[in-house]
Design an enzyme around this catalytic site. Sequence first.
Site, mmCIF file in Angstrom:
data_model
loop_
_atom_site.group_PDB
_atom_site.id
_atom_site.type_symbol
_atom_site.label_atom_id
_atom_site.label_comp_id
_atom_site.label_asym_id
_atom_site.label_seq_id
_atom_site.Cartn_x
_atom_site.Cartn_y
_atom_site.Cartn_z
ATOM 1 N N ASP A 36 -4.103 4.354 0.350
ATOM 2 C CA ASP A 36 -2.977 3.652 0.733
ATOM 3 C C ASP A 36 -1.305 4.922 1.474
ATOM 4 O O ASP A 36 -0.831 5.156 0.284
ATOM 5 C CB ASP A 36 -2.475 2.538 -0.261
ATOM 6 C CG ASP A 36 -1.418 1.116 1.694
ATOM 7 O OD1 ASP A 36 -2.271 0.137 1.973
ATOM 8 O OD2 ASP A 36 0.023 1.924 1.215
ATOM 9 N N GLU B 196 -2.630 0.850 6.642
ATOM 10 C CA GLU B 196 -2.899 2.844 6.389
ATOM 11 C C GLU B 196 -3.246 2.636 5.831
ATOM 12 O O GLU B 196 -3.547 3.513 4.160
ATOM 13 C CB GLU B 196 -1.988 3.214 6.123
ATOM 14 C CG GLU B 196 -1.134 1.667 5.179
ATOM 15 C CD GLU B 196 -0.243 0.385 5.840
ATOM 16 O OE1 GLU B 196 0.183 -0.103 5.402
ATOM 17 O OE2 GLU B 196 -0.807 0.595 6.850
ATOM 18 N N ASN C 87 6.155 4.679 11.164
ATOM 19 C CA ASN C 87 6.218 3.749 12.632
ATOM 20 C C ASN C 87 7.778 3.029 13.520
ATOM 21 O O ASN C 87 7.489 3.708 14.366
ATOM 22 C CB ASN C 87 5.094 2.387 12.387
ATOM 23 C CG ASN C 87 3.669 2.862 12.250
ATOM 24 O OD1 ASN C 87 3.449 3.560 13.315
ATOM 25 N ND2 ASN C 87 3.092 2.346 11.787
ATOM 26 N N ASP D 140 -0.125 7.129 14.391
ATOM 27 C CA ASP D 140 -1.500 7.573 14.977
ATOM 28 C C ASP D 140 -2.276 8.616 13.989
ATOM 29 O O ASP D 140 -3.043 9.051 13.766
ATOM 30 C CB ASP D 140 -2.349 6.725 15.377
ATOM 31 C CG ASP D 140 -1.790 5.281 16.266
ATOM 32 O OD1 ASP D 140 -1.694 4.562 15.463
ATOM 33 O OD2 ASP D 140 -1.416 4.548 17.556
#
Length: 589
Positions: free
Chosen positions: A448, A491, A456, A465
């Site tokens: 993770d 993620e 973000n 991305d």
Amino acid sequence: MVRESVVLRLFRKILIVWCAIVSLGAGAFGGPAPAFADVLRVGRPLCYAVSRTVAKDGGSPLVFLCAGQPEGYQKGTLWFRAMLPLGADRRDDLSLIVHSSRFDRLLVTFSYADRAVERQDVRSGDFGTHWRAGGQLAFRAPHRDVPLTGVTIRFDKVASAHLLRMRLVGRGEESTQTAGLAALIGAALVLLLAGAIYNASLALALRRQFSAWQAAWAICMVAWGACWSQLHLLFLPAMAGAVSAQICTFLSCLAIPLATLSAITALEERYVSRWLRRATLWLTAGVFVLGIPLSLMRSGPIDTLGGVLSVVVLANLVAVAFCIGQAWRRGSSDARSYAGAWAVPMLVLASTSFFDADAMFWGGGSQILVLFAAAWQTLWLSAAASRSHGRLRAERDMARRAEGQAQELARRDALTGLLNRRGFIERIGTVLDTSRDRGEAVALLLIDVDWFKSINDAYGHEAGDVVLAAIARCIAHHECPSCIVARLGGEEFAVMVAGLDGAELMRFAEGLRQQVRDCEHGDLIDNRNVTVSIGIAETITGADFRALYRLADEALYEAKRNGRDRVVIRPPDAANPCTDDLDQVAVGL
């Protein structure tokens, strides 16, 4: 395109050979014959006599007619006499070649200048050593010191004088012609047999009605060719004569309907008018119905019925030509193939109406032309079927590849190219089963990305991305049959690895963590380091995936609570093995 051009070149070569054969037959084999190799016909130099009952042995008519046509001989005896000029045999000993037909007995008498005679005879069912390839009987005049002056030929209960063909040739010529004719017949029969086997295999493989009819037609032509050429007498000598002639008539009348049905079934109904299709099938049925009594008759109006059958056969061929032409005009690709296949047989049948083919091809005549035309048709249609099958197979392979690619894309994550959740679940079953059988350790790593939401929020989802794609590249090169890498969503990544445990497994996980940490993302996120937390669950007791996922998820949360950017491993939970099916994992995920 390359294969098609090769096939076209092959057909051009076959066509050249075919034209050469026809030219040779029309020239060398069909030209004027010398005196010692003459075709015997009534009036030149053949004369005839008729007895309405079977004459006794030794009897001979006193008067022979050299004009007109013999009549009333079918239940009696028919004589032919050929007078030869003195010295006609000085070039070589002569042989009389008779193309066998339906008769009970054939007696040949050779007359010499010193009034001596030599007799040779055969009967239906017993041709002895006189039969030759090509439906012929050979009678050799014994060599003597005096000239041969005449030949008398007697038929008892012959079915039709019009079907008889007789020739006088030199003995050496007879041997050469017989060998050449046998070679031509053998070549045609081999081609037909190969086409029959190939079309039968296509019919079985593709379940195509057209190929089945074509195979049946080719087999029928092989049987007809073997029967007409008398090759079957090698194994069944008792079938010599009338029986073989009747079987040949039936097979020839059966071959035409089979060929017609192969053409009609190959053309789709939408390309051919219903009335034209029905008319063709009715004509085909007429050919078969007329052929049955004609094949059984030993006497009666054979010539008249044969003439009617010829007209019906011609009408049937014309109807097939119209079907092919109409289908071609309406855009049928199969019609083009059939046009090339039927062109040669139709030209052959038409050409034999304009010139005498009896003396061509060493006496094989129009039957040889029919055999090679049938072989041409079989080869052409076999090649056309192969091209069609190859085209369909290529389209099927392309469809399968497209379907496989679509299925693979459905199992891949569009952003990273790694397996998605569905693809990962489908693949891990094989790894778990194999490791369980081998007794190997299996470990599940859940990865993770740390503080991914802040990336973000600070730099936008597009930058997020790009970061995910870079991390995927870092771990993707570990993918192999024993190591499956996937993006489960958001993620979160997953790695299923077999064959590693303890310290080796820890070094592997630390290597992954360090590779991700060292990955550079450039100015896109202001050279910020991106780290991951890894939770590991391992087992050697055969626990299923759901149990491993639960343990790995607990280890991952522990890594998060302990400050992130670290690896936490959870030992096997052997005390509480799980038995859930793999198909239930998708619900848990």
